[in-house]
Write an enzyme that holds these catalytic residues in place. Structure first.
Site, PDB file in Angstrom:
ATOM      1  N   ASP B  28       0.843  -1.193   0.000  1.00 57.15           N
ATOM      2  CA  ASP B  28       0.000   0.000   0.000  1.00 57.15           C
ATOM      3  C   ASP B  28       0.884   1.252   0.000  1.00 57.15           C
ATOM      4  O   ASP B  28       1.440   1.632   1.034  1.00 57.15           O
ATOM      5  CB  ASP B  28      -0.900  -0.034   1.247  1.00 57.15           C
ATOM      6  CG  ASP B  28      -1.858   1.145   1.295  1.00 57.15           C
ATOM      7  OD1 ASP B  28      -1.695   2.090   0.486  1.00 57.15           O
ATOM      8  OD2 ASP B  28      -2.767   1.119   2.136  1.00 57.15           O
ATOM      9  N   GLU B  80      29.217   2.170   3.601  1.00 58.10           N
ATOM     10  CA  GLU B  80      29.036   0.728   3.768  1.00 58.10           C
ATOM     11  C   GLU B  80      28.985   0.069   2.387  1.00 58.10           C
ATOM     12  O   GLU B  80      28.679  -1.109   2.276  1.00 58.10           O
ATOM     13  CB  GLU B  80      27.778   0.419   4.574  1.00 58.10           C
ATOM     14  CG  GLU B  80      26.489   0.848   3.895  1.00 58.10           C
ATOM     15  CD  GLU B  80      25.387  -0.162   4.135  1.00 58.10           C
ATOM     16  OE1 GLU B  80      25.082  -0.432   5.288  1.00 58.10           O
ATOM     17  OE2 GLU B  80      24.849  -0.683   3.145  1.00 58.10           O
ATOM     18  N   CYS B 112      25.288   3.624   8.986  1.00 62.70           N
ATOM     19  CA  CYS B 112      24.938   4.954   8.470  1.00 62.70           C
ATOM     20  C   CYS B 112      25.747   6.097   9.066  1.00 62.70           C
ATOM     21  O   CYS B 112      25.501   7.255   8.733  1.00 62.70           O
ATOM     22  CB  CYS B 112      23.454   5.222   8.691  1.00 62.70           C
ATOM     23  SG  CYS B 112      22.393   4.158   7.705  1.00 62.70           S
ATOM     24  N   ARG B 199      11.386  -3.838  14.364  1.00 68.57           N
ATOM     25  CA  ARG B 199      11.087  -2.793  15.354  1.00 68.57           C
ATOM     26  C   ARG B 199      12.236  -2.553  16.328  1.00 68.57           C
ATOM     27  O   ARG B 199      12.319  -1.504  16.958  1.00 68.57           O
ATOM     28  CB  ARG B 199       9.820  -3.171  16.141  1.00 68.57           C
ATOM     29  CG  ARG B 199       8.573  -3.041  15.302  1.00 68.57           C
ATOM     30  CD  ARG B 199       7.330  -3.345  16.117  1.00 68.57           C
ATOM     31  NE  ARG B 199       6.142  -3.214  15.279  1.00 68.57           N
ATOM     32  CZ  ARG B 199       5.556  -2.049  15.045  1.00 68.57           C
ATOM     33  NH1 ARG B 199       6.018  -0.960  15.582  1.00 68.57           N
ATOM     34  NH2 ARG B 199       4.491  -1.993  14.274  1.00 68.57           N
ATOM     35  N   THR B 201      15.062  -1.871  15.605  1.00 74.35           N
ATOM     36  CA  THR B 201      15.910  -0.778  15.098  1.00 74.35           C
ATOM     37  C   THR B 201      15.467   0.584  15.641  1.00 74.35           C
ATOM     38  O   THR B 201      16.176   1.565  15.481  1.00 74.35           O
ATOM     39  CB  THR B 201      15.881  -0.698  13.554  1.00 74.35           C
ATOM     40  OG1 THR B 201      14.529  -0.488  13.133  1.00 74.35           O
ATOM     41  CG2 THR B 201      16.411  -1.972  12.924  1.00 74.35           C
ATOM     42  N   HIS B 234      20.075  11.887  11.902  1.00 72.61           N
ATOM     43  CA  HIS B 234      20.155  10.871  10.854  1.00 72.61           C
ATOM     44  C   HIS B 234      18.752  10.515  10.366  1.00 72.61           C
ATOM     45  O   HIS B 234      17.821  10.392  11.160  1.00 72.61           O
ATOM     46  CB  HIS B 234      20.879   9.622  11.363  1.00 72.61           C
ATOM     47  CG  HIS B 234      20.769   8.481  10.408  1.00 72.61           C
ATOM     48  ND1 HIS B 234      21.165   8.583   9.097  1.00 72.61           N
ATOM     49  CD2 HIS B 234      20.265   7.222  10.556  1.00 72.61           C
ATOM     50  CE1 HIS B 234      20.929   7.433   8.482  1.00 72.61           C
ATOM     51  NE2 HIS B 234      20.380   6.593   9.342  1.00 72.61           N
ATOM     52  N   LYS B 239      10.188   9.728   9.328  1.00 66.14           N
ATOM     53  CA  LYS B 239       9.527   9.847  10.631  1.00 66.14           C
ATOM     54  C   LYS B 239      10.504   9.901  11.814  1.00 66.14           C
ATOM     55  O   LYS B 239      10.344  10.716  12.725  1.00 66.14           O
ATOM     56  CB  LYS B 239       8.607   8.633  10.805  1.00 66.14           C
ATOM     57  CG  LYS B 239       7.559   8.776  11.865  1.00 66.14           C
ATOM     58  CD  LYS B 239       6.623   7.581  11.785  1.00 66.14           C
ATOM     59  CE  LYS B 239       5.556   7.659  12.842  1.00 66.14           C
ATOM     60  NZ  LYS B 239       4.667   6.489  12.772  1.00 66.14           N
ATOM     61  N   ASN B 266      17.357   7.482   2.201  1.00 64.82           N
ATOM     62  CA  ASN B 266      18.418   7.386   3.197  1.00 64.82           C
ATOM     63  C   ASN B 266      19.728   7.073   2.483  1.00 64.82           C
ATOM     64  O   ASN B 266      19.922   5.954   2.020  1.00 64.82           O
ATOM     65  CB  ASN B 266      18.076   6.292   4.212  1.00 64.82           C
ATOM     66  CG  ASN B 266      19.206   6.047   5.207  1.00 64.82           C
ATOM     67  OD1 ASN B 266      20.163   6.807   5.270  1.00 64.82           O
ATOM     68  ND2 ASN B 266      19.083   4.991   5.981  1.00 64.82           N
ATOM     69  N   SER B 296      23.919   1.981  12.709  1.00 66.62           N
ATOM     70  CA  SER B 296      23.501   0.749  13.363  1.00 66.62           C
ATOM     71  C   SER B 296      24.716  -0.021  13.823  1.00 66.62           C
ATOM     72  O   SER B 296      25.793   0.059  13.263  1.00 66.62           O
ATOM     73  CB  SER B 296      22.674  -0.097  12.399  1.00 66.62           C
ATOM     74  OG  SER B 296      21.444   0.529  12.166  1.00 66.62           O
TER      75      SER B 296
END
Lengths: 129, 348
Positions: B28, B80, B112, B199, B201, B234, B239, B266, B296
């Site tokens: 969606d 990376e 990142c 999640r 993350t 970052h 969001k 990103n 990360s």
């Protein structure tokens, strides 16, 4: 391309370094050892301007194996701001809309790879300015 | 006094819209665009990689400062997606920019935040008096696995910063780094795509480390969020940075100039550095700028900059981030995108 030759050509491929004849002022790209105009063997190093115009171009639709993924792509003769003409690929554009006289600038891009495990060869290409 | 004397960014010309990716995998698009706050992302051309992006960004940084590349004593490239597993990207970039041979270089990797790692090291070398100028680049051609949520965000681009002690555009006032062992996202040697903890993350990774670094540098500096004109966090999606900024007390007005993720995606190591670059494009003398990266694994680097009187002299010397985002992008369909990102198995 063998690694030693690639290494040897880095100054011109990476940094657009050309040879200017101290005798008559003619600029050679790639650099030469003897001027074909005045016979001088005395050159100074100059860096070519990055901007120019397309003098003429062709669209490659049937490419050598290592460039097949890129078809259709344009190969152009570009006249730089100082009058030096170079042959280069023109990228990041719709080849159907390309025109003689388009202003371009030279950028640093990957030119080819020696297979998936070989060295990566970089050099200049043109994009629309 | 140490600070940024030149900066520049590069974003490839190609884009793919979120609708294209959603359509391919039966997702969606409206819900994804609302949830991740992403409209489209940049895609590297077939002839672009971390090295070419680094060179393009670095050339713009050099345009904004009138220095001899031979005086750059250190070059760090955070990514990376270095094209070689063994052979530093810095060697090619240094050669292309005319920095070789008397310089120190290293390729950095920290998901990142590899770009901000380079900034951290570069400024420290200048501050220590080891080198006159040091360049740090964060650049990536990041990959998200097909149909994974990351595919909507993983994009390409990069930014370069030159640090020095004279003709400073943005003085670096404070730094802080915050790191723990947090397995939220990783890619094993030889694996093509990364894995992530869904999640996991979020709270224990992104939010914990960004807030950890942000709170520590605010305490160290004595500044409050309202003291800053701009803030960059970052941008793994649209969001997260706005949410963490609000949690820390920053406003949308402070964050929006550097919030480029909705149009760019990103760019991993180039993400917060490009947010900083977009912010420097509009900063005025005296403006305080707050920046926190996130990588990360996991960690965050925080920086506080203060724009100087020279910032407005150089902003127009090279293409700005928002100009690149708006400059007649070439949109790809999913098939073209799959080809560009080498997701299609070809016959050898």
């Amino acid at each position: 391309m063998p690694s030693p030759r690639y290494r040897r050509e880095m100054p011109q491929r990476y940094r657009l370094e050309a040879g200017k004849c101290k005798g008559c002022g003619k600029i050679f790209f790639p650099p030469r050892l003897i001027c074909n105009k005045c016979g001088s063997e005395d050159f100074e190093q100059v860096v070519l301007p990055e901007n120019g115009k397309i003098v003429t171009f062709t669209i490659i639709r049937v490419a050598p194996a290592q460039f097949e993924a890129e078809v259709p792509y344009a190969i152009a003769i570009v006249e730089l701001e100082n009058g030096v003409r170079i042959t280069t690929q023109v990228v990041d554009c719709d080849t159907e809309k390309l025109e003689i006289g388009n202003e371009v600038k030279l950028v640093f891009r990957k030119v080819q790879e020696e297979g998936k495990t070989g060295i990566i060869l970089y050099g200049y290409k043109a994009v629309l300015a | 006094m140490v600070g940024i004397i030149g900066y520049g960014s590069y974003i490839p010309k190609f884009r793919i819209k979120a609708e294209q990716i959603a359509h391919q995998w039966g997702k969606d698009a409206v819900a994804i665009k609302r949830g991740l706050m992403l409209q489209e992302k940049s895609v590297p051309g077939l002839d672009e990689d971390t090295i070419t992006i680094s060179v393009a960004a670095a050339k713009k940084a050099l345009k904004r400062c009138n220095i001899d590349p031979q005086e750059i004593g250190a070059l760090y490239i955070g990514s990376e997606s270095h094209p070689y597993a063994v052979k530093p990207s810095g060697t090619v970039v240094g050669e292309a920019l005319g920095i070789v041979p008397d310089f120190h270089t290293a390729d950095l990797e920290f998901a990142c935040k590899a770009g901000s790692e380079g900034m951290f090291i570069a400024q420290a070398l200048v501050k220590a008096g080891e080198v006159k100028y040091a360049m740090a680049i964060g650049a990536d051609t990041s990959q998200g696995a097909p149909a994974d949520a990351l595919e909507f965000s993983a994009s390409a681009g990069g930014s370069a910063f030159i640090f020095g002690e004279e003709n400073i555009l943005a003085e670096l006032l404070f730094t802080h780094s915050y790191t723990t062992d947090t397995p939220d996202f990783w890619r094993r040697e030889g694996a093509f795509y990364p894995h992530h903890g869904g999640r996991f993350t979020g709270e224990p990774a992104y939010f914990k480390h960004v807030q950890g670094a942000a709170k520590a540098i605010l305490k160290k500096s004595g500044y409050k969020p309202f003291d800053f004109k701009y803030a960059i966090f970052h941008m793994p999606n649209g969001k997260f940075p706005l949410t963490v900024g609000k949690k820390l007390g920053f406003t949308d007005e402070q964050m929006k100039p550097g919030w480029v993720v909705n149009l760019m995606g990103n760019t991993y190591s180039g993400s917060s550095p490009t947010g900083l670059s977009a912010t420097l494009d509009v900063a005025k003398p005296g403006d305080l700028i707050f920046m926190v990266s996130f990588g990360s694994g996991a960690g965050s680097d925080a920086f506080i900059f203060k724009a100087t009187g020279k910032i407005t002299d150089v902003q127009n010397k090279a293409e700005k981030v928002r100009e690149m985002l708006a400059d007649d992008p070439i949109y790809l369909d999913y098939g073209q995108y799959a080809k560009f990102r080498e997701k299609i198995i070809m016959n050898e």
